[in-house]
Design a protein around this motif. Structure first.
Motif, PDB file in Angstrom:
ATOM      1  N   ILE B  65       8.064 -63.276  14.243  1.00 57.28           N
ATOM      2  CA  ILE B  65       9.262 -63.578  15.036  1.00 57.28           C
ATOM      3  C   ILE B  65       8.836 -64.587  16.090  1.00 57.28           C
ATOM      4  O   ILE B  65       7.887 -64.338  16.834  1.00 57.28           O
ATOM      5  CB  ILE B  65       9.814 -62.316  15.737  1.00 57.28           C
ATOM      6  N   LEU B  66       9.509 -65.736  16.092  1.00 54.49           N
ATOM      7  CA  LEU B  66       9.138 -66.779  17.046  1.00 54.49           C
ATOM      8  C   LEU B  66      10.242 -66.972  18.075  1.00 54.49           C
ATOM      9  O   LEU B  66      11.428 -66.994  17.734  1.00 54.49           O
ATOM     10  CB  LEU B  66       8.911 -68.117  16.327  1.00 54.49           C
ATOM     11  N   PHE B  67       9.833 -67.092  19.325  1.00 53.86           N
ATOM     12  CA  PHE B  67      10.785 -67.411  20.391  1.00 53.86           C
ATOM     13  C   PHE B  67      10.302 -68.697  21.018  1.00 53.86           C
ATOM     14  O   PHE B  67       9.140 -68.790  21.423  1.00 53.86           O
ATOM     15  CB  PHE B  67      10.810 -66.259  21.410  1.00 53.86           C
ATOM     16  N   ASN B  68      11.148 -69.724  21.014  1.00 50.78           N
ATOM     17  CA  ASN B  68      10.727 -71.066  21.433  1.00 50.78           C
ATOM     18  C   ASN B  68       9.437 -71.482  20.726  1.00 50.78           C
ATOM     19  O   ASN B  68       8.531 -72.028  21.342  1.00 50.78           O
ATOM     20  CB  ASN B  68      10.529 -71.132  22.948  1.00 50.78           C
ATOM     21  N   GLY B  69       9.368 -71.136  19.454  1.00 48.42           N
ATOM     22  CA  GLY B  69       8.234 -71.566  18.646  1.00 48.42           C
ATOM     23  C   GLY B  69       6.995 -70.705  18.755  1.00 48.42           C
ATOM     24  O   GLY B  69       6.026 -70.912  18.041  1.00 48.42           O
ATOM     25  N   LYS B  70       7.018 -69.693  19.645  1.00 44.10           N
ATOM     26  CA  LYS B  70       5.814 -68.871  19.796  1.00 44.10           C
ATOM     27  C   LYS B  70       6.064 -67.445  19.336  1.00 44.10           C
ATOM     28  O   LYS B  70       7.131 -66.886  19.586  1.00 44.10           O
ATOM     29  CB  LYS B  70       5.381 -68.836  21.259  1.00 44.10           C
ATOM     30  N   SER B  71       5.043 -66.887  18.712  1.00 37.45           N
ATOM     31  CA  SER B  71       5.193 -65.523  18.215  1.00 37.45           C
ATOM     32  C   SER B  71       5.366 -64.547  19.374  1.00 37.45           C
ATOM     33  O   SER B  71       4.686 -64.643  20.392  1.00 37.45           O
ATOM     34  CB  SER B  71       3.956 -65.124  17.404  1.00 37.45           C
ATOM     35  N   ILE B  72       6.270 -63.598  19.191  1.00 43.00           N
ATOM     36  CA  ILE B  72       6.439 -62.591  20.239  1.00 43.00           C
ATOM     37  C   ILE B  72       6.050 -61.198  19.742  1.00 43.00           C
ATOM     38  O   ILE B  72       6.327 -60.196  20.391  1.00 43.00           O
ATOM     39  CB  ILE B  72       7.903 -62.550  20.767  1.00 43.00           C
ATOM     40  N   LEU B  73       5.390 -61.158  18.580  1.00 44.66           N
ATOM     41  CA  LEU B  73       5.075 -59.850  17.996  1.00 44.66           C
ATOM     42  C   LEU B  73       4.258 -58.949  18.925  1.00 44.66           C
ATOM     43  O   LEU B  73       4.409 -57.744  18.914  1.00 44.66           O
ATOM     44  CB  LEU B  73       4.334 -60.013  16.667  1.00 44.66           C
ATOM     45  N   HIS B  74       3.397 -59.559  19.722  1.00 48.48           N
ATOM     46  CA  HIS B  74       2.551 -58.749  20.609  1.00 48.48           C
ATOM     47  C   HIS B  74       3.237 -58.429  21.936  1.00 48.48           C
ATOM     48  O   HIS B  74       2.659 -57.784  22.787  1.00 48.48           O
ATOM     49  CB  HIS B  74       1.246 -59.509  20.864  1.00 48.48           C
ATOM     50  N   LYS B  75       4.460 -58.885  22.122  1.00 48.54           N
ATOM     51  CA  LYS B  75       5.151 -58.650  23.402  1.00 48.54           C
ATOM     52  C   LYS B  75       5.877 -57.302  23.395  1.00 48.54           C
ATOM     53  O   LYS B  75       6.430 -56.894  22.383  1.00 48.54           O
ATOM     54  CB  LYS B  75       6.203 -59.748  23.657  1.00 48.54           C
ATOM     55  N   SER B  76       5.887 -56.657  24.556  1.00 46.50           N
ATOM     56  CA  SER B  76       6.602 -55.384  24.673  1.00 46.50           C
ATOM     57  C   SER B  76       8.107 -55.628  24.754  1.00 46.50           C
ATOM     58  O   SER B  76       8.554 -56.762  24.927  1.00 46.50           O
ATOM     59  CB  SER B  76       6.160 -54.667  25.944  1.00 46.50           C
ATOM     60  N   ILE B  77       8.854 -54.559  24.625  1.00 44.62           N
ATOM     61  CA  ILE B  77      10.311 -54.672  24.762  1.00 44.62           C
ATOM     62  C   ILE B  77      10.652 -55.298  26.106  1.00 44.62           C
ATOM     63  O   ILE B  77      11.488 -56.191  26.205  1.00 44.62           O
ATOM     64  CB  ILE B  77      10.994 -53.280  24.711  1.00 44.62           C
ATOM     65  N   THR B  78       9.977 -54.797  27.142  1.00 47.36           N
ATOM     66  CA  THR B  78      10.245 -55.282  28.487  1.00 47.36           C
ATOM     67  C   THR B  78      10.034 -56.791  28.578  1.00 47.36           C
ATOM     68  O   THR B  78      10.877 -57.517  29.111  1.00 47.36           O
ATOM     69  CB  THR B  78       9.287 -54.602  29.494  1.00 47.36           C
TER      70      THR B  78
END
Ligand SMILES: Nc1ncnc2c1ncn2[C@@H]1O[C@H](COP(=O)(O)OP(=O)(O)OP(=O)(O)O)[C@@H](O)[C@H]1O
Ligand SMILES: [Mg+2]
Lengths: 409, 257
Positions: B65-78
């Motif tokens: 899953i990319l947000f502005n081209g960067k993966s966010i898989l390691h990001k928390s819900i917060t």
């Protein structure tokens, strides 16, 4: 009851261990040898003590109360009824017993002196405590506030309280017990006997804040007569060594009613054994025992509830909810129902669990981090909404809970 | 790296308790556009949104899953929420003891509580009046003092979710059936709110829905149709009446044939 007989019964129960809670060796403490002296005025208490008593809902400025009672250890006492309060009496128990011969009939009547070694010992040593009474028909709208402070090491605070709401009266009491954090090993013995007469209404709100080396063994019981109402709300929010309490309410008159609410916020390696017993003895009497427990750190909480239906046309309800916030803490809910009469309807609901994953995700999706979300869930869970409690007392409870959450989290 | 898209899923695979739910989904969302995600019940629409939000039960077993081209898989819900991703729950959980107004004041700076000092005795929280005006506009003034999602009716719950999500001012919001269970008037209220966002074009709307009203009212730019955990069709507004007429089964049969 002749006092010779009482002493005899007390002596016979000197070694009688309580069914619940760790046994305490009563010989390890010092007992007070003198009677408490009078504390002149609330203005004389130190700044630190002021802060402490505020945390258990006591307002030293006495702005919104009808009377105050404050006791330091077994040493000094202040009892004060604000002038305009007709029909209200607040005084040390020993004085009241001297003043009123009839009061001896109330002493060790709701609570039996030979219940266990703690009641026995309480009778056999010097005690003080408060006597609070609303005379027949008096409606005391502002609460009476009381506060028992315990500051001495290695000693016992021994109190015997008697509270009477005479026929048709209304009385609200908020009481706090507290120890400063630096007190070493001490014991609080508290006997409280409540009498709610015909059509009287008594609310009793209690906030406890002990320190880590204190053992606490309150023994209290209430007798509610016809159409009387007794509402008790209790919050214990601090760590301590151990507490074991199992207040008992007897609904002896038709239409008598009681609600017992409690919140235990357990922390450190404290042991809490907190319960409530409801004895439904007359038709149309009804009541609820509602408890919320939050276990953090390594604490152990036992939440008991006991309903006994001795008469038909009675209703009792038990709700125990526990929230576990640590892998090393334990919550045990022990509901007991005993219907001994046809037409006694008793029910219970107990839940013990961790903070819900879905709740956490939900709150985090609104931008809170995991700790913030957890603490919001806990705060919400511990909120003790007591219907029928005067708003000022509800606020005192809310504030006490808020303060201890902020301190502890 | 293509950063034209605000958010993208690439061959996204998601499982719940070891059972695969999404089996390789590629979607793109551009800034300021309006999307509809359609598909039969249980096709994986909510799962997709929850996986993008980062709910831990929805395990990413493959893809990105990319947000502005960067993966966010390691990001928390917060972190995802704070980056500007929002999800309005289809069935939000009850949070006892937490009042809706206190909660919104807490999570949304626009409505923030005033200083403790300014509070009157007995007030638990002093939210700005604008909060109550905004509640009024969405027809949920009556919920202000209620515990979060406690006994909210279906329609109330939808509007409360929408309110919360909007008040976070996200860059992209996934609205899970914001229109189901609403009466005619509520539907208009919700439609109007969403239209206002569309017109400002400062947020991307992704609407999961089973009804045409809101989608047509908003004039969605693009529709994605999921079936059994896969993207099976990409189209636009003009497909919606056809879908309604034929139903998913025939629609799928015809595109396959
Ligand atoms: N937490 C979960 N536990 C078990 N199964 C789940 C879970 N979440 C989703 N599923 C399963 O995944 C599949 C897809 O569910 P999802 O909720 O994504 O469907 P949907 O397309 O949103 O359907 P609807 O239109 O009915 O809302 C379903 O079979 C569902 O039962
Ligand atoms: Mg869904």
């Amino acid at each position: 009851m002749p006092s010779g007989n009482t002493k005899k019964r007390a002596r016979s129960a000197r070694e009688k261990t309580a069914p619940y809670g760790d046994d305490i060796n009563l010989e390890e403490y010092e007992y007070s040898t003198s009677h408490p002296s009078d504390l002149e005025s609330l203005d004389n208490i130190s700044k630190q003590d002021r802060t402490l008593v505020r945390e258990v809902g006591f307002d030293p400025s006495q702005k919104r109360v009808s009377g105050s009672f404050m006791q330091f250890d077994n040493e000094s006492i202040l009892a004060d009824v604000l002038i305009q309060q007709e029909g209200l009496e607040v005084m040390p128990t020993d004085l009241a017993l001297k003043k009123y011969e009839w009061l001896h009939d109330y002493l060790w009547n709701a609570v039996q002196v030979d219940t266990d070694k703690y009641t026995a010992r309480s009778e056999l040593e010097n005690y003080s405590g408060y006597f609070i009474r609303a005379t027949a028909g008096s409606r005391i709208e502002m609460p009476v506030q009381s506060c028992l402070l315990m500051k001495k090491n290695q000693s016992v605070q021994n109190v015997h309280n008697i509270i009477i709401a005479e026929e048709g009266s209304e009385l609200h009491i908020i009481t706090g017990c507290a120890t400063p954090a630096n007190v070493e090993k001490s014991l609080h013995l508290g006997i409280s006997e409540f009498y709610v007469k015909k059509k009287a209404r008594l609310t009793f709100t209690m906030v406890h804040r002990w320190s880590e080396k204190i053992d606490v063994r309150p023994r209290s019981a209430t007798i509610v007569e016809e159409n009387g109402t007794f509402i008790s709300s209790y919050a214990i929010l601090s760590p301590l060594k151990s507490i074991q309490t199992f207040p008992k309410v007897r609904l002896v008159g038709p239409g008598a009613k009681t609600d017992l609410y409690s919140v235990v916020y357990g922390s450190k390696s404290s042991k809490y054994d907190v319960g409530g017993l409801l004895s439904l003895e007359a038709p149309k009497s009804n009541g609820k025992v509602i408890s919320r427990s939050i276990a953090t750190d390594e604490c152990e909480i036992i939440a008991r509830g006991d309903l006994i239906g001795l008469s038909g046309e009675t209703r009792g309800r038990l709700e125990c909810d526990g929230l576990l916030v640590s892998n090393t803490a334990v919550i045990r809910a022990v509901p007991m129902l005993a219907a001994r009469a046809e037409g006694s309807e008793l029910s219970h609901e107990a839940t013990v669990g961790k903070v819900g994953a879905e709740q956490l995700s939900y709150l985090m999706s609104r931008g809170l981090n995991e700790d913030e979300a957890t603490s919001l869930i806990i705060r919400g869970f511990v909120k003790l909404k007591v219907p029928d409690l005067p708003p000022a007392l509800q606020k005192s409870i809310d504030d006490a809970i808020k303060m201890s959450m902020e301190g502890g989290m | 790296m293509n950063t034209d898209f605000l958010l993208e899923t690439k061959d996204l695979r998601v499982e719940v308790s070891g059972i695969p739910i999404l089996s390789g989904v590629d979607l793109t969302f551009s800034a300021g556009q309006v999307y509809a995600i359609l598909g039969p019940n249980a096709s994986g629409k909510s799962t997709l949104a929850k996986a993008i939000m980062g709910l831990p039960e929805y395990k990413i077993s493959g893809g990105d899953i990319l947000f502005n081209g960067k993966s966010i898989l390691h990001k928390s819900i917060t972190e995802r929420a704070r980056m500007g991703i929002a999800y309005a729950f289809q069935t939000p959980p009850r949070i006892p003891g937490v009042k809706l107004d206190d909660f919104i004041c807490r999570v949304c700076p626009d409505y923030q509580c005033k200083d403790e000092d300014e509070m009157l005795m007995g007030d638990s929280c002093a939210c700005k009046q604008i909060l109550y005006d905004d509640f009024e506009r969405l027809g949920i003034r009556n919920l202000a003092n209620r515990e979060l999602n406690d006994g909210f009716s279906g329609g109330e719950s939808k509007r409360s979710e929408l309110f919360q999500v909007l008040s976070m001012r996200p860059k992209i919001m996934f609205l899970d059936e914001p229109d189901s269970g609403l009466d005619y008037d509520s539907l208009k209220i919700v439609g109007r709110e969403l239209k206002a966002i569309r017109e400002k074009r400062d947020a991307t709307l992704v609407i999961i829905s089973h009804h045409r009203y809101v989608l047509e009212f908003l004039e969605v730019d693009k529709i994605y149709i999921l079936q059994r955990g896969r993207l099976v069709y990409t189209g636009d507004m003009s497909d919606i009446p056809i879908l309604e007429e034929k139903g998913y089964e025939r629609f799928f049969a015809e595109i396959a044939g």
